[in-house]
Scaffold this active site. Structure first.
Site, PDB file in Angstrom:
ATOM      1  N   ASP A   1     -12.380 -10.604  -2.529  1.00 18.23           N
ATOM      2  CA  ASP A   1     -13.662 -10.144  -1.977  1.00 18.23           C
ATOM      3  C   ASP A   1     -14.807 -10.026  -2.994  1.00 18.23           C
ATOM      4  O   ASP A   1     -15.962  -9.912  -2.594  1.00 18.23           O
ATOM      5  CB  ASP A   1     -13.489  -8.785  -1.295  1.00 18.23           C
ATOM      6  CG  ASP A   1     -12.746  -8.886   0.027  1.00 18.23           C
ATOM      7  OD1 ASP A   1     -12.472 -10.019   0.459  1.00 18.23           O
ATOM      8  OD2 ASP A   1     -12.440  -7.840   0.627  1.00 18.23           O
TER       9      ASP A   1
ATOM     10  N   ARG B   1       0.881  -1.163   0.000  1.00 19.41           N
ATOM     11  CA  ARG B   1       0.000   0.000   0.000  1.00 19.41           C
ATOM     12  C   ARG B   1       0.925   1.221   0.000  1.00 19.41           C
ATOM     13  O   ARG B   1       2.054   1.150   0.506  1.00 19.41           O
ATOM     14  CB  ARG B   1      -0.925  -0.051   1.203  1.00 19.41           C
ATOM     15  CG  ARG B   1      -1.771  -1.347   1.153  1.00 19.41           C
ATOM     16  CD  ARG B   1      -3.180  -1.149   1.576  1.00 19.41           C
ATOM     17  NE  ARG B   1      -4.074  -2.171   1.027  1.00 19.41           N
ATOM     18  CZ  ARG B   1      -4.241  -3.402   1.506  1.00 19.41           C
ATOM     19  NH1 ARG B   1      -3.546  -3.827   2.523  1.00 19.41           N
ATOM     20  NH2 ARG B   1      -5.122  -4.211   0.951  1.00 19.41           N
TER      21      ARG B   1
ATOM     22  N   TYR C   1      -6.163 -15.053   6.770  1.00 16.53           N
ATOM     23  CA  TYR C   1      -5.369 -14.981   5.532  1.00 16.53           C
ATOM     24  C   TYR C   1      -5.206 -16.314   4.823  1.00 16.53           C
ATOM     25  O   TYR C   1      -4.756 -16.340   3.670  1.00 16.53           O
ATOM     26  CB  TYR C   1      -4.002 -14.357   5.830  1.00 16.53           C
ATOM     27  CG  TYR C   1      -4.142 -12.924   6.258  1.00 16.53           C
ATOM     28  CD1 TYR C   1      -4.292 -11.914   5.316  1.00 16.53           C
ATOM     29  CD2 TYR C   1      -4.195 -12.576   7.604  1.00 16.53           C
ATOM     30  CE1 TYR C   1      -4.469 -10.601   5.700  1.00 16.53           C
ATOM     31  CE2 TYR C   1      -4.372 -11.264   7.997  1.00 16.53           C
ATOM     32  CZ  TYR C   1      -4.504 -10.280   7.042  1.00 16.53           C
ATOM     33  OH  TYR C   1      -4.694  -8.982   7.408  1.00 16.53           O
ATOM     34  N   ILE C   2      -5.566 -17.409   5.492  1.00 19.23           N
ATOM     35  CA  ILE C   2      -5.517 -18.720   4.827  1.00 19.23           C
ATOM     36  C   ILE C   2      -6.331 -18.678   3.530  1.00 19.23           C
ATOM     37  O   ILE C   2      -5.986 -19.296   2.531  1.00 19.23           O
ATOM     38  CB  ILE C   2      -6.044 -19.800   5.798  1.00 19.23           C
ATOM     39  CG1 ILE C   2      -4.974 -20.063   6.850  1.00 19.23           C
ATOM     40  CG2 ILE C   2      -6.456 -21.070   5.083  1.00 19.23           C
ATOM     41  CD1 ILE C   2      -5.443 -20.855   8.035  1.00 19.23           C
TER      42      ILE C   2
ATOM     43  N   MET D   1     -13.466 -13.897   5.122  1.00 20.76           N
ATOM     44  CA  MET D   1     -13.105 -12.537   4.712  1.00 20.76           C
ATOM     45  C   MET D   1     -14.207 -11.858   3.912  1.00 20.76           C
ATOM     46  O   MET D   1     -15.155 -12.497   3.456  1.00 20.76           O
ATOM     47  CB  MET D   1     -11.800 -12.546   3.932  1.00 20.76           C
ATOM     48  CG  MET D   1     -10.590 -12.505   4.845  1.00 20.76           C
ATOM     49  SD  MET D   1      -9.083 -12.295   3.921  1.00 20.76           S
ATOM     50  CE  MET D   1      -7.968 -11.808   5.238  1.00 20.76           C
TER      51      MET D   1
ATOM     52  N   GLU E   1     -16.495 -11.077   7.806  1.00 18.87           N
ATOM     53  CA  GLU E   1     -15.736 -10.244   8.753  1.00 18.87           C
ATOM     54  C   GLU E   1     -16.193  -8.783   8.785  1.00 18.87           C
ATOM     55  O   GLU E   1     -16.037  -8.101   9.794  1.00 18.87           O
ATOM     56  CB  GLU E   1     -14.235 -10.272   8.422  1.00 18.87           C
ATOM     57  CG  GLU E   1     -13.902  -9.614   7.104  1.00 18.87           C
ATOM     58  CD  GLU E   1     -12.422  -9.243   6.945  1.00 18.87           C
ATOM     59  OE1 GLU E   1     -11.967  -9.204   5.805  1.00 18.87           O
ATOM     60  OE2 GLU E   1     -11.748  -8.999   7.949  1.00 18.87           O
TER      61      GLU E   1
ATOM     62  N   ARG F   1     -22.260 -29.410  18.640  1.00 22.45           N
ATOM     63  CA  ARG F   1     -21.902 -28.024  18.956  1.00 22.45           C
ATOM     64  C   ARG F   1     -22.380 -27.074  17.867  1.00 22.45           C
ATOM     65  O   ARG F   1     -22.627 -27.482  16.729  1.00 22.45           O
ATOM     66  CB  ARG F   1     -20.376 -27.870  19.011  1.00 22.45           C
ATOM     67  CG  ARG F   1     -19.761 -28.358  20.286  1.00 22.45           C
ATOM     68  CD  ARG F   1     -18.253 -28.174  20.220  1.00 22.45           C
ATOM     69  NE  ARG F   1     -17.627 -28.702  21.417  1.00 22.45           N
ATOM     70  CZ  ARG F   1     -16.352 -29.014  21.528  1.00 22.45           C
ATOM     71  NH1 ARG F   1     -15.548 -28.858  20.483  1.00 22.45           N
ATOM     72  NH2 ARG F   1     -15.861 -29.468  22.645  1.00 22.45           N
TER      73      ARG F   1
ATOM     74  N   HIS G   1     -14.360  -7.492   3.740  1.00 18.85           N
ATOM     75  CA  HIS G   1     -14.476  -6.393   4.693  1.00 18.85           C
ATOM     76  C   HIS G   1     -15.601  -5.424   4.367  1.00 18.85           C
ATOM     77  O   HIS G   1     -15.989  -4.637   5.189  1.00 18.85           O
ATOM     78  CB  HIS G   1     -13.135  -5.678   4.911  1.00 18.85           C
ATOM     79  CG  HIS G   1     -12.583  -5.001   3.705  1.00 18.85           C
ATOM     80  ND1 HIS G   1     -12.241  -5.671   2.566  1.00 18.85           N
ATOM     81  CD2 HIS G   1     -12.287  -3.701   3.470  1.00 18.85           C
ATOM     82  CE1 HIS G   1     -11.757  -4.800   1.686  1.00 18.85           C
ATOM     83  NE2 HIS G   1     -11.785  -3.609   2.210  1.00 18.85           N
TER      84      HIS G   1
HETATM   85  P1  ADP Z   1      -7.339  -2.290  -3.301  1.00 17.44           P
HETATM   86  O1  ADP Z   1      -6.758  -1.939  -4.622  1.00 17.44           O
HETATM   87  O2  ADP Z   1      -7.254  -3.764  -3.022  1.00 17.44           O
HETATM   88  O3  ADP Z   1      -8.724  -1.704  -3.119  1.00 17.44           O
HETATM   89  P2  ADP Z   1      -6.265  -0.219  -1.515  1.00 17.44           P
HETATM   90  O4  ADP Z   1      -7.574   0.465  -1.363  1.00 17.44           O
HETATM   91  O5  ADP Z   1      -5.418  -0.395  -0.314  1.00 17.44           O
HETATM   92  O6  ADP Z   1      -6.395  -1.664  -2.174  1.00 17.44           O
HETATM   93  O7  ADP Z   1      -5.430   0.612  -2.612  1.00 17.44           O
HETATM   94  C1  ADP Z   1      -4.134   0.195  -2.997  1.00 17.44           C
HETATM   95  C2  ADP Z   1      -3.283   1.421  -3.274  1.00 17.44           C
HETATM   96  O8  ADP Z   1      -3.851   2.185  -4.338  1.00 17.44           O
HETATM   97  C3  ADP Z   1      -3.170   2.416  -2.106  1.00 17.44           C
HETATM   98  O9  ADP Z   1      -2.178   2.075  -1.168  1.00 17.44           O
HETATM   99  C4  ADP Z   1      -2.793   3.687  -2.830  1.00 17.44           C
HETATM  100  O10 ADP Z   1      -1.416   3.724  -3.136  1.00 17.44           O
HETATM  101  C5  ADP Z   1      -3.588   3.557  -4.141  1.00 17.44           C
HETATM  102  N1  ADP Z   1      -4.848   4.298  -4.016  1.00 17.44           N
HETATM  103  C6  ADP Z   1      -5.967   3.941  -3.368  1.00 17.44           C
HETATM  104  N2  ADP Z   1      -6.923   4.881  -3.447  1.00 17.44           N
HETATM  105  C7  ADP Z   1      -6.382   5.897  -4.172  1.00 17.44           C
HETATM  106  C8  ADP Z   1      -6.847   7.180  -4.587  1.00 17.44           C
HETATM  107  N3  ADP Z   1      -8.077   7.612  -4.310  1.00 17.44           N
HETATM  108  N4  ADP Z   1      -6.005   7.944  -5.318  1.00 17.44           N
HETATM  109  C9  ADP Z   1      -4.763   7.517  -5.625  1.00 17.44           C
HETATM  110  N5  ADP Z   1      -4.261   6.322  -5.262  1.00 17.44           N
HETATM  111  C10 ADP Z   1      -5.052   5.522  -4.535  1.00 17.44           C
HETATM  112  O1  F6P Z   2      -8.189  -8.941   0.023  1.00 15.50           O
HETATM  113  C1  F6P Z   2      -9.311  -8.409   0.680  1.00 15.50           C
HETATM  114  C2  F6P Z   2      -9.136  -8.557   2.150  1.00 15.50           C
HETATM  115  O2  F6P Z   2      -8.780  -9.877   2.289  1.00 15.50           O
HETATM  116  C3  F6P Z   2     -10.294  -8.231   3.043  1.00 15.50           C
HETATM  117  O3  F6P Z   2     -11.323  -9.161   3.120  1.00 15.50           O
HETATM  118  C4  F6P Z   2      -9.596  -8.008   4.364  1.00 15.50           C
HETATM  119  O4  F6P Z   2     -10.317  -7.259   5.273  1.00 15.50           O
HETATM  120  C5  F6P Z   2      -8.383  -7.280   3.917  1.00 15.50           C
HETATM  121  O5  F6P Z   2      -8.087  -7.756   2.607  1.00 15.50           O
HETATM  122  C6  F6P Z   2      -7.239  -7.368   4.828  1.00 15.50           C
HETATM  123  O6  F6P Z   2      -6.028  -7.267   4.157  1.00 15.50           O
HETATM  124  P1  F6P Z   2      -4.749  -6.503   4.721  1.00 15.50           P
HETATM  125  O7  F6P Z   2      -4.530  -6.963   6.105  1.00 15.50           O
HETATM  126  O8  F6P Z   2      -3.699  -6.932   3.757  1.00 15.50           O
HETATM  127  O9  F6P Z   2      -5.071  -5.041   4.676  1.00 15.50           O
END
Ligand code: ADP
Ligand code: F6P
Length: 336
Positions: free
Chosen positions: A132, A77, A260-261, A174, A227, A167, A176
């Site tokens: 997800d 990230r 995470y499994i 997962m 979750e 039980r 979120h």
């Molecule tokens: P996912 O792509 O799985 O939804 P994230 O929401 O964590 O995961 O986004 C991954 C990365 O994409 C972030 O760490 C950031 O670098 C970039 N990102 C997310 N949202 C934005 C945004 N609104 N503008 C620019 N970059 C973004």
């Molecule tokens: O990949 C999606 C997801 O597995 C969600 O269901 C979960 O909440 C989240 O990623 C957690 O990922 P991390 O701990 O890498 O942020």
């Protein structure tokens, strides 16, 4: 003036990893090379882009990766990339390395980033990769099928102890924001109660469902919880219900959090082939100068939609979902 010829594409994985991402990288690399393009791999998502962790990819670099979980390009990230300065720097680095088109494999956050790059003149294309399945406008995302298989297998195994010890077994899967894994694995695993963040729940209905089964001579029950279903103070529903179910029903209750499994290990054949199709199609989009788009699957066909349509939107389970409706008709409780 003639439009610039595409010579080099970049590929990165961003956000949470998902089984099948390697198959997508492999497809982008091999399809890119077979189209005469140079392909560069960017490590650790936007983080690696800003740190210029960029390498040339050959067909050999993706050998023996189709069956591997995680992502060979790593993922991360990146807070800096959320800022206009970070995005500007990212676009300049792409230009410096001659990257004419960029394939971003990730979730809707990653696509928001890709859209920002597209606004700065970088020809970005998105591939939906998340277990997800919460990305709008696509029937499937890379990793969902594998995660559902793992979660279903876990539920199957929990049935043994549920039956032997009479039980109630609670399992948190997962998801979120969306309850897709809970719905699909719960139904495939024959769960008795499935709780989803989209629907909320009435706890009395959960106790009634478990007691109703006990009165019919079935004191064991399986409860699947997504979750993302949390109390406003963020208390986990699984923790709360494990105690309360035992108190309200008098039946011994146990909990399992899969965590995470679900995200690790060998991708299913479905995910590998989906990722192969997505990766090949994404590369063809760039080669055909169709930018700012996300590859998707709609009604069984691979196509694409504008990135803008998918980023910032969520695909959620709705009450009219046919699997949910059939579950309800067959006596599965959704706690509502
Ligand atoms: P996912 O792509 O799985 O939804 P994230 O929401 O964590 O995961 O986004 C991954 C990365 O994409 C972030 O760490 C950031 O670098 C970039 N990102 C997310 N949202 C934005 C945004 N609104 N503008 C620019 N970059 C973004
Ligand atoms: O990949 C999606 C997801 O597995 C969600 O269901 C979960 O909440 C989240 O990623 C957690 O990922 P991390 O701990 O890498 O942020």
């Amino acid at each position: 003036m003639a439009e610039k010829q595409i010579k080099t594409i970049g590929v990165l994985t961003s956000g949470g990893d998902a089984p099948g991402m390697n198959a997508a990288i492999r497809a982008v690399v091999r399809r890119g090379l077979s189209s005469g393009l140079n392909v560069k791999g960017i490590y650790k998502g936007y983080n690696g882009l800003l740190n210029e962790e960029i390498v040339d990819m050959t067909a050999r670099d993706v050998s023996d990766t189709i069956e591997r979980g995680g992502t060979i390009l790593y993922t991360a990230r990146c807070a800096e990339f959320r800022t206009p300065e970070g995005q500007q720097r990212g676009a300049e680095i792409c230009k410096k390395h001659g990257i004419d088109g960029l394939v971003v494999i990730g979730g809707d956050g990653s696509f928001a980033g890709a859209q920002k790059l597209a606004n700065l003149g970088i020809n970005a294309v998105g591939i939906p990769g998340t277990i997800d399945l919460d990305i709008a406008c696509t029937d499937y995302t890379i990793g969902f099928d594998t995660a559902v298989n793992i979660a279903t297998d876990a539920i199957d195994r929990l049935h043994s102890t549920a039956c032997s010890h009479k039980r109630v077994m609670l399992v948190e899967v997962m998801g979120h924001r969306a309850g897709w894994i809970a719905l699909h694995a719960g139904m495939a695993g024959g769960a008795d109660v499935i709780l989803l963040p989209e629907l909320g729940f009435d706890e009395q209905k959960v106790y009634d469902a478990i007691l109703g089964r006990a009165h019919k001579g079935k004191p064991h029950s399986i409860v699947v919880i997504a979750e993302g279903l949390k109390f406003p103070d963020k208390t986990r529903v699984i923790d709360y219900l494990t105690e309360k179910i035992e108190e309200k029903t008098g039946i011994e209750t146990r909990k399992t959090v899969l965590g995470y499994i679900q995200r690790g290990g060998t991708p299913s054949p479905y995910d590998r082939n989906l990722a192969t199709r997505f990766g090949g199609y994404a590369t063809e989009l760039i080669a055909n100068k169709q930018y700012g788009r996300m590859v998707c699957m709609q009604k069984g066909r691979i196509s694409s939609i504008p990135l803008k349509e998918a980023s910032g939107k969520l695909k959620l389970v709705t009450p009219d979902n046919d699997l949910l409706v059939q579950g309800k008709r067959m006596g599965v409780s959704f706690g509502i």
